[in-house]
Design a protein around this motif. Structure first.
Motif, PDB file in Angstrom:
ATOM      1  N   ARG A 267       0.830  -1.207   0.000  1.00  0.00           N
ATOM      2  CA  ARG A 267       0.000   0.000   0.000  1.00  0.00           C
ATOM      3  C   ARG A 267       0.866   1.260   0.000  1.00  0.00           C
ATOM      4  N   ALA A 268       1.888   1.291   0.854  1.00  0.00           N
ATOM      5  CA  ALA A 268       2.769   2.461   0.931  1.00  0.00           C
ATOM      6  C   ALA A 268       3.513   2.650  -0.391  1.00  0.00           C
ATOM      7  N   ARG A 269       3.998   1.577  -0.965  1.00  0.00           N
ATOM      8  CA  ARG A 269       4.744   1.658  -2.214  1.00  0.00           C
ATOM      9  C   ARG A 269       3.869   2.177  -3.361  1.00  0.00           C
ATOM     10  N   LEU A 270       2.660   1.646  -3.470  1.00  0.00           N
ATOM     11  CA  LEU A 270       1.772   2.064  -4.560  1.00  0.00           C
ATOM     12  C   LEU A 270       1.308   3.510  -4.368  1.00  0.00           C
ATOM     13  N   MET A 271       1.057   3.896  -3.127  1.00  0.00           N
ATOM     14  CA  MET A 271       0.663   5.280  -2.875  1.00  0.00           C
ATOM     15  C   MET A 271       1.808   6.222  -3.195  1.00  0.00           C
ATOM     16  N   LEU A 272       3.019   5.856  -2.839  1.00  0.00           N
ATOM     17  CA  LEU A 272       4.184   6.684  -3.145  1.00  0.00           C
ATOM     18  C   LEU A 272       4.320   6.854  -4.656  1.00  0.00           C
ATOM     19  N   ALA A 273       4.169   5.776  -5.411  1.00  0.00           N
ATOM     20  CA  ALA A 273       4.253   5.871  -6.872  1.00  0.00           C
ATOM     21  C   ALA A 273       3.180   6.808  -7.411  1.00  0.00           C
ATOM     22  N   ARG A 274       1.996   6.736  -6.865  1.00  0.00           N
ATOM     23  CA  ARG A 274       0.898   7.606  -7.318  1.00  0.00           C
ATOM     24  C   ARG A 274       1.211   9.071  -7.052  1.00  0.00           C
ATOM     25  N   VAL A 275       1.693   9.370  -5.852  1.00  0.00           N
ATOM     26  CA  VAL A 275       1.999  10.758  -5.499  1.00  0.00           C
ATOM     27  C   VAL A 275       3.167  11.271  -6.338  1.00  0.00           C
ATOM     28  N   LEU A 276       4.177  10.447  -6.544  1.00  0.00           N
ATOM     29  CA  LEU A 276       5.304  10.854  -7.388  1.00  0.00           C
ATOM     30  C   LEU A 276       4.824  11.193  -8.796  1.00  0.00           C
ATOM     31  N   GLU A 277       3.945  10.349  -9.332  1.00  0.00           N
ATOM     32  CA  GLU A 277       3.422  10.595 -10.673  1.00  0.00           C
ATOM     33  C   GLU A 277       2.611  11.891 -10.712  1.00  0.00           C
ATOM     34  N   GLU A 278       1.764  12.104  -9.718  1.00  0.00           N
ATOM     35  CA  GLU A 278       0.972  13.335  -9.663  1.00  0.00           C
ATOM     36  C   GLU A 278       1.851  14.571  -9.487  1.00  0.00           C
ATOM     37  N   ASN A 279       3.010  14.374  -8.863  1.00  0.00           N
ATOM     38  CA  ASN A 279       3.941  15.478  -8.641  1.00  0.00           C
ATOM     39  C   ASN A 279       4.812  15.727  -9.882  1.00  0.00           C
TER      40      ASN A 279
END
Length: 180
Positions: free
Chosen positions: A130-142
């Motif tokens: 969950r943490a890894r996938l959320m981090l990837a999502r936020v990085l992409e949005e950023n």
């Protein structure tokens, strides 16, 4: 004129265009369910629950208050509660508290702070999908799709049975028109 039996499927495919994937530690249990191996499915589900950070560890009271605040749409209050949970856990803190704080900062549109806490959650619990996938999502949005891609590739390597990581990586490649 019509089929005499009701068609039943394990999971309806027509509800959404996005496939549904369970976290990696539940995959074996669902595979047993699909084969109607109920006893094995139950044993695998019990084993999976013991690994799930949302269930396996007792929640810090501030973490539980923060989760309730998030469900009520009170993001600022959730950030306060999650910050207290991180502080009370001591150094380096709780992976789940950092993950939830990262989610709250993401909802509050403070992406840099979200990334900071999600990275800490991954450092503390490298198998936390969950943490890894959320981090990837936020990085992409950023706007950092390169780091998001690296995180998803790392996740697929660290958790080979993570269908969610592979699906997200495929979507990232498709969005970048990288069909190879």
């Amino acid at each position: 004129e019509h089929e005499p039996f009701i068609a039943a499927a394990f999971m309806p495919d027509d509800l959404t265009r996005t496939p549904m994937y369970v976290p990696w530690w539940y995959a074996d249990a669902y595979a047993h369910l699909k084969r109607a191996e109920c006893a094995a499915a139950l044993a695998a589900m019990r084993a999976a629950v013991a690994l799930d950070p949302l269930v396996a560890t007792p929640g810090h009271p501030a973490l539980l208050r923060g989760a309730e605040a998030l469900r009520a749409g009170q993001v600022a209050r959730a950030i306060e509660d999650f910050t207290a949970a991180v502080r009370d856990a001591g150094s380096p803190g709780s992976s789940e508290a950092h993950r939830m704080l990262g989610v709250a900062y993401w909802l509050f549109a403070e992406l840099e702070r979200s990334i900071e806490h999600l990275e800490q959650a991954v450092r503390l619990s490298p198998k936390d999908e969950r943490a890894r996938l959320m981090l990837a999502r936020v990085l992409e949005e950023n706007g950092d799709s390169g780091r998001a891609e690296r995180m998803l590739v790392e996740t697929a390597a660290a958790i080979p049975s993570s269908a969610r990581a592979r699906f997200r990586l495929g979507r990232l490649y498709a969005a970048a028109n990288r069909t190879e």
